[in-house]
Motif scaffolding. Structure first.
Motif, short mmCIF file in Angstrom:
data_model
loop_
_atom_site.label_atom_id
_atom_site.label_comp_id
_atom_site.label_asym_id
_atom_site.label_seq_id
_atom_site.Cartn_x
_atom_site.Cartn_y
_atom_site.Cartn_z
N GLY A 32 0.84 -1.20 0.00
CA GLY A 32 0.00 0.00 0.00
C GLY A 32 0.86 1.24 0.00
O GLY A 32 1.97 1.23 -0.52
N ARG A 33 0.34 2.28 0.63
CA ARG A 33 1.06 3.56 0.69
C ARG A 33 0.80 4.20 2.05
O ARG A 33 -0.23 3.97 2.67
CB ARG A 33 0.63 4.49 -0.43
N ASP A 34 1.77 4.99 2.51
CA ASP A 34 1.70 5.61 3.82
C ASP A 34 1.75 7.13 3.72
O ASP A 34 2.42 7.68 2.83
CB ASP A 34 2.89 5.18 4.69
N LEU A 35 1.07 7.77 4.64
CA LEU A 35 1.15 9.22 4.82
C LEU A 35 1.41 9.47 6.30
O LEU A 35 0.76 8.87 7.15
CB LEU A 35 -0.16 9.90 4.41
N LEU A 36 2.37 10.32 6.60
CA LEU A 36 2.74 10.60 7.98
C LEU A 36 2.49 12.07 8.29
O LEU A 36 2.87 12.95 7.52
CB LEU A 36 4.22 10.27 8.21
N TYR A 37 1.83 12.31 9.43
CA TYR A 37 1.54 13.66 9.89
C TYR A 37 2.04 13.82 11.32
O TYR A 37 2.08 12.86 12.08
CB TYR A 37 0.02 13.93 9.87
#
Length: 84
Positions: free
Chosen positions: A42-47
């Motif tokens: 999948g894909r990740d987004l980090l905040y």
């Protein structure tokens, strides 16, 4: 009727790095992101929100998520992150 051929599944992880471990924690997250991308999970987004981090992971499929949950590389990263 909508097509469900490519439906993503969202997971959310929220954590706060232990004192003095922020750099190590971020390095481990980057390693996790690389494993997810390399294996096509999948894909990740980090905040970042104050002292906390929020990781959004969009799994490519249910099967990808199940496979990742048994992946030794992923398991090592999560275990290390628990101490960071």
């Amino acid at each position: 009727m909508p097509s469900h051929e490519h439906q993503e599944y969202l997971s959310i992880a929220i954590w706060e790095a232990l004192p003095g471990m922020e750099d190590a924690s971020l390095a481990t997250i980057r390693e996790l992101n690389a494993v997810v991308a390399k294996n096509g999970y999948g894909r990740d987004l980090l905040y970042r929100t104050g002292r906390q981090y929020v990781l959004l992971r969009y799994w490519n499929s249910r099967e990808a998520r199940v496979t990742a949950l048994e992946d030794p590389e992923m398991l090592r990263c999560w275990a290390r992150l628990a101490t960071e």
